[in-house]
Design an enzyme around this catalytic site. Structure first.
Site, PDB file in Angstrom:
ATOM      1  N   GLU A  24       0.842  -1.199   0.000  1.00 40.69           N
ATOM      2  CA  GLU A  24       0.000   0.000   0.000  1.00 40.69           C
ATOM      3  C   GLU A  24       0.882   1.256   0.000  1.00 40.69           C
ATOM      4  OE1 GLU A  24      -2.786   0.093   3.270  1.00 40.69           O
ATOM      5  OE2 GLU A  24      -3.858   1.796   2.407  1.00 40.69           O
ATOM      6  N   ASN A  72     -12.472  -1.435  -0.839  1.00 45.42           N
ATOM      7  CA  ASN A  72     -11.688  -1.931   0.300  1.00 45.42           C
ATOM      8  C   ASN A  72     -12.405  -1.534   1.587  1.00 45.42           C
ATOM      9  OD1 ASN A  72      -9.061  -2.747   1.791  1.00 45.42           O
ATOM     10  ND2 ASN A  72      -9.428  -0.655   2.494  1.00 45.42           N
ATOM     11  N   GLU A  73     -12.634  -2.487   2.448  1.00 44.76           N
ATOM     12  CA  GLU A  73     -13.269  -2.211   3.753  1.00 44.76           C
ATOM     13  C   GLU A  73     -14.363  -1.159   3.581  1.00 44.76           C
ATOM     14  OE1 GLU A  73     -10.383  -1.632   6.919  1.00 44.76           O
ATOM     15  OE2 GLU A  73      -9.550  -3.638   6.590  1.00 44.76           O
ATOM     16  N   TYR A 131      -6.610  -9.042  11.202  1.00 41.43           N
ATOM     17  CA  TYR A 131      -5.283  -8.808  11.784  1.00 41.43           C
ATOM     18  C   TYR A 131      -5.191  -9.464  13.152  1.00 41.43           C
ATOM     19  CZ  TYR A 131      -4.239  -5.410   8.144  1.00 41.43           C
ATOM     20  OH  TYR A 131      -3.963  -4.812   6.933  1.00 41.43           O
ATOM     21  N   GLU A 137      -6.023  -9.218   3.731  1.00 41.36           N
ATOM     22  CA  GLU A 137      -5.203  -8.477   4.706  1.00 41.36           C
ATOM     23  C   GLU A 137      -5.136  -9.330   5.966  1.00 41.36           C
ATOM     24  OE1 GLU A 137      -5.908  -4.302   5.459  1.00 41.36           O
ATOM     25  OE2 GLU A 137      -6.501  -3.960   3.363  1.00 41.36           O
ATOM     26  N   GLN A 167       2.214  -6.104   5.547  1.00 35.34           N
ATOM     27  CA  GLN A 167       2.351  -5.745   4.166  1.00 35.34           C
ATOM     28  C   GLN A 167       3.755  -6.137   3.705  1.00 35.34           C
ATOM     29  OE1 GLN A 167       1.125  -1.787   3.165  1.00 35.34           O
ATOM     30  NE2 GLN A 167      -0.830  -1.945   4.228  1.00 35.34           N
TER      31      GLN A 167
HETATM   32  O1  AHR Z   1      -2.991  -2.415   6.226  1.00 44.93           O
HETATM   33  C1  AHR Z   1      -3.327  -1.209   6.818  1.00 44.93           C
HETATM   34  C2  AHR Z   1      -4.815  -0.890   6.702  1.00 44.93           C
HETATM   35  O2  AHR Z   1      -5.560  -1.826   7.414  1.00 44.93           O
HETATM   36  C3  AHR Z   1      -5.421  -0.930   5.329  1.00 44.93           C
HETATM   37  O3  AHR Z   1      -5.201   0.236   4.607  1.00 44.93           O
HETATM   38  C4  AHR Z   1      -6.876  -1.112   5.613  1.00 44.93           C
HETATM   39  O4  AHR Z   1      -7.553  -1.794   4.589  1.00 44.93           O
HETATM   40  C5  AHR Z   1      -6.890  -1.877   6.922  1.00 44.93           C
HETATM   41  O5  AHR Z   1      -7.736  -1.312   7.837  1.00 44.93           O
END
Ligand code: AHR
Length: 524
Positions: free
Chosen positions: A49, A196-197, A273, A328, A377
């Site tokens: 990103e 995205n999200e 995450y 992600e 990432q």
């Molecule tokens: O990876 C960092 C961020 O985490 C991304 O931009 C977003 O999609 C997520 O909330």
């Protein structure tokens, strides 16, 4: 006993007896006659990103830089990534994607306008790394494009024109512009993320509102590359949820089942995450076995999330045409002291290596539904493969895990049964070991063993059903401490080393060190 079979038939029972000791042998049986789904190589995808020094410095240094580069892309990073056989790279975001306007990132460098990056530190985005630079980067590392189009602040027209610019073979004005920018032939775009999200930074939409956007984008954002037919078709990936709750998935998948001819999707994304609690406060260095265990407990929730989302998808898509795309994932830790908090800079330890292996194994067990994943990432951001500092570059423990897992790319999942045992830390109970097995295209058997226990090694006695195994060899990754890292001063603290075993009476015994990730192939 853990019976590691693909998805629905996987059975995991932890022995709630005394914690394991080195003396407790783990009996592991690989049964090549019981094969499962192909482990799609796209589960080893990456995410890059425009965030912090993920792109600028990490990938792009510019053609005039004293750092060795090819057309502005650093050579050391390219060489390191080629060894990972990165199947796909998701770009340009993340939250950044829903504010990205592609036109600002094409054409002569001196004419590009700079904008801001309000999501990530509010810094200036120079737009010098744009579409053609990204495609050049993919070409250099030998990977495929996973583009995220802007649904939040863009329009279907803007996204459709981006795809025409990229893929039209007939000489439209946009195709001519691409040619003038140095690429006459149409590009291949393997994957397209639609937003995205969208429930969060992508516009805080309801599932129904997003669905109406999805139908429009899916219809009009076309790939014109004549070579992208049949199994080369561009796969469209819808935004999915960010946790185990299933309402969003229900909405999208129900609509998918009853869809009109005019739209389609091939994947549904999910983001997850490993954080323990928001905002991310766990340190990436200077922690002990308590934090190690808490993070691993938290990361194992991926199993529940994938199982729950897959169950909803099975209801509306029993043939499993739509992939679950975990685009992600990874450890999200406290930013390194002194760094810009908007840059998401964290170190990467042996704990992260173990965490990566546990997640990859979950994806492999669900290979029939999870056909793509992207760790967050790639460089200098969150759970990165690579850290750079000016002309220096280091490979993280997570990098080594991804390199060791290369033989699992597109291999066929094979049943492996073992007694996982338990590792106990305070109130936390974790499986002591984890394992997967697979057969590659040449018929070679590969086994991965993760020893979660940070203190005790594990004796693994394994046999291959119906076969007299002769020997096994491969690599193992461990470190002096759970928080050991590679630094610019000591870049070789955590590196894989060779491991091998000779069989006796058809059985192989391997001792895997505490907190280790081991990948071996078996000679029959
Ligand atoms: O990876 C960092 C961020 O985490 C991304 O931009 C977003 O999609 C997520 O909330």
């Amino acid at each position: 006993m853990v019976s590691a079979l693909p998805s629905t038939i996987a059975l995991v029972v932890l022995t709630l007896a005394a914690p394991g000791s080195a003396a407790d042998k783990v009996h592991l049986t690989v049964d090549p006659s019981k094969s499962g789904a192909k482990i799609d190589r796209n589960i080893f995808g990456q995410f890059a990103e425009h965030l912090g020094s993920g792109i600028y410095e990490g990938i792009w240094v510019g053609p005039e830089s004293p750092i060795p580069n090819t057309r502005g892309i650093r050579n050391d990073v390219v060489t390191a990534l080629r060894a990972l056989k990165v199947p796909n790279v998701r770009w340009p975001g993340g939250c950044f994607a829903d504010e990205y306007h592609w036109r600002k990132g094409v054409g002569p460098a001196e004419k590009r306008t700079s904008t801001l990056n309000p999501n990530w530190g509010g810094v200036i985005e120079p737009n010098t790394f744009g579409t053609n630079e990204f495609m050049d980067f993919l070409d250099q590392i030998g990977s495929e494009a996973y583009l995220s189009v802007n649904v939040g602040s863009g329009t279907p027209q803007e996204a459709a024109e981006w795809l025409e610019y990229l893929t039209a073979s007939q000489m439209t004005t946009l195709a001519k512009e691409r040619a003038a920018n140095g690429h006459a032939a149409p590009y291949k775009i393997a994957f397209l993320g639609i937003g995205n999200e969208s429930w969060d930074c992508g516009g805080n939409m309801t599932a129904d509102y997003y669905l109406s956007q999805l139908k429009i984008y899916s219809r009009f954002v076309r790939n014109f590359n004549p070579a992208q037919v049949g199994n080369q078709q561009m796969l469209k990936i819808a935004v999915g949820p960010g946790d185990a709750s299933t309402e969003w998935t229900e909405t999208i998948m129900k609509a998918y089942q009853n869809r009109h001819w005019s739209w389609d999707i091939n994947g549904l994304s999910v983001h997850s995450y490993t954080v323990v609690k928001w905002p991310p406060s766990y340190a990436s260095v200077g922690f002990g076995v308590k934090e190690y265990s808490q993070m691993l407990k938290s990361t194992l929730e991926m199993e529940d999330l994938v199982t729950k989302q897959s169950a909803v998808m099975d209801k509306y898509d029993p043939q499993r045409k739509v992939a679950l795309v975990v685009d992600e994932w990874g450890a999200w830790l406290a930013s390194m002291p002194g760094s810009n908090p908007g840059f998401l800079v964290q170190q990467n330890s042996q704990r992260d290596a173990v965490l990566a292996a546990l997640n990859l194994n979950i994806f492999a067990r669900h290979a029939d539904r999870v056909r793509m994943a992207n760790i967050a990432q790639m460089i200098n951001v969150l759970q990165a493969m690579i850290l750079t500092s000016k002309e220096k570059m280091i490979l993280t423990p997570t990098y080594h895990v991804f390199r060791m897992y290369v033989p699992f790319q597109n291999a066929t999942f094979v049943r492996v049964t073992f007694d996982a045992g338990t590792y106990k830390q305070g109130e936390i109970i974790l499986p002591r070991v984890d394992a997967i097995a697979a057969k590659d295209a040449s018929g070679k058997l590969w086994v991965e063993i993760t020893n979660v226990d940070p203190d005790q090694s594990a004796e693994i006695e394994f046999e291959v059903a119906g076969v007299k195994a002769k020997e096994a060899s491969g690599e193992t990754l461990t470190a002096p401490k759970v928080d050991s890292v590679n630094s610019f001063e000591a870049p070789q603290t955590v590196v894989p080393k060779p491991i091998s075993a000779k069989a006796q009476n058809g059985k192989l015994t391997v001792s895997v060190e505490p907190k280790s990730v081991t990948v071996i192939s078996i000679e029959q």
